[in-house]
Scaffold this motif. Sequence first.
Motif, PDB file in Angstrom:
ATOM      1  N   ALA A 140     -10.517  14.813  16.686  1.00 51.79           N
ATOM      2  CA  ALA A 140      -9.803  15.336  17.855  1.00 51.79           C
ATOM      3  C   ALA A 140      -9.685  14.288  18.949  1.00 51.79           C
ATOM      4  O   ALA A 140      -8.631  14.160  19.577  1.00 51.79           O
ATOM      5  CB  ALA A 140     -10.528  16.573  18.393  1.00 51.79           C
ATOM      6  N   VAL A 141     -10.738  13.527  19.175  1.00 47.85           N
ATOM      7  CA  VAL A 141     -10.708  12.535  20.252  1.00 47.85           C
ATOM      8  C   VAL A 141      -9.838  11.348  19.880  1.00 47.85           C
ATOM      9  O   VAL A 141      -8.953  10.946  20.644  1.00 47.85           O
ATOM     10  CB  VAL A 141     -12.143  12.067  20.609  1.00 47.85           C
ATOM     11  N   PHE A 142     -10.065  10.757  18.715  1.00 46.90           N
ATOM     12  CA  PHE A 142      -9.435   9.477  18.397  1.00 46.90           C
ATOM     13  C   PHE A 142      -8.095   9.571  17.687  1.00 46.90           C
ATOM     14  O   PHE A 142      -7.332   8.606  17.690  1.00 46.90           O
ATOM     15  CB  PHE A 142     -10.391   8.609  17.573  1.00 46.90           C
ATOM     16  N   PHE A 143      -7.775  10.699  17.072  1.00 43.51           N
ATOM     17  CA  PHE A 143      -6.522  10.772  16.327  1.00 43.51           C
ATOM     18  C   PHE A 143      -5.538  11.789  16.882  1.00 43.51           C
ATOM     19  O   PHE A 143      -4.335  11.605  16.761  1.00 43.51           O
ATOM     20  CB  PHE A 143      -6.782  11.081  14.856  1.00 43.51           C
ATOM     21  N   VAL A 144      -6.034  12.868  17.460  1.00 44.72           N
ATOM     22  CA  VAL A 144      -5.129  13.923  17.910  1.00 44.72           C
ATOM     23  C   VAL A 144      -4.823  13.788  19.393  1.00 44.72           C
ATOM     24  O   VAL A 144      -3.674  13.643  19.788  1.00 44.72           O
ATOM     25  CB  VAL A 144      -5.727  15.320  17.603  1.00 44.72           C
ATOM     26  N   ASN A 145      -5.859  13.817  20.221  1.00 47.40           N
ATOM     27  CA  ASN A 145      -5.635  13.894  21.667  1.00 47.40           C
ATOM     28  C   ASN A 145      -5.309  12.561  22.315  1.00 47.40           C
ATOM     29  O   ASN A 145      -4.668  12.524  23.355  1.00 47.40           O
ATOM     30  CB  ASN A 145      -6.859  14.507  22.351  1.00 47.40           C
ATOM     31  N   ILE A 146      -5.729  11.461  21.739  1.00 48.27           N
ATOM     32  CA  ILE A 146      -5.472  10.162  22.366  1.00 48.27           C
ATOM     33  C   ILE A 146      -3.996   9.771  22.249  1.00 48.27           C
ATOM     34  O   ILE A 146      -3.509   8.952  23.026  1.00 48.27           O
ATOM     35  CB  ILE A 146      -6.401   9.080  21.798  1.00 48.27           C
ATOM     36  N   ARG A 147      -3.278  10.382  21.324  1.00 50.98           N
ATOM     37  CA  ARG A 147      -1.843  10.101  21.203  1.00 50.98           C
ATOM     38  C   ARG A 147      -1.071  10.573  22.421  1.00 50.98           C
ATOM     39  O   ARG A 147       0.002  10.087  22.705  1.00 50.98           O
ATOM     40  CB  ARG A 147      -1.272  10.791  19.959  1.00 50.98           C
TER      41      ARG A 147
END
Length: 144
Positions: A95-102
């Motif tokens: 969630a932190v590095f692949f979903v929300n950081i986009r």
Amino acid sequence: MNMMDRIEHWGDTHHPAWMDIVRIALGVFLFAKGISFISDTAKLSHLVTGLDFHLYTVTAVHYVAFAHIFGGFLIAMGCLTRVASVIQIPILLTAVFFVNIRMGFSYLNSELWLSMITLMLVVTFSIIGSGRFSMDEWMKNHDK
């Protein structure tokens, strides 16, 4: 005494009582997040398909919802807190590095900040454990 036993012993001896309130709040939050994922699987499916992990989307959606619901319940009750917390870590890292950081690293992206705080709390409770006011402690004291 191996490394895991030392970490567990350190976590049990350095656990303030106020952290139990934080643990219960974290568990309730994860449980509610799991319920929201179950109620809106289309949104979670959309998030997972954009990752390009070549996972089965349905499997990933059900894993996330199941882990949040049952893991959140276990964390809130203080039962198998370390195990339930470790199960949450891969989901929150994704969630932190692949979903929300986009969506950008700004103060407006509240989901990113919420995921980061939740990740830090889950890692913390995987180290320090459940605390005095938990099912684990109650079972340990009433087992004798």
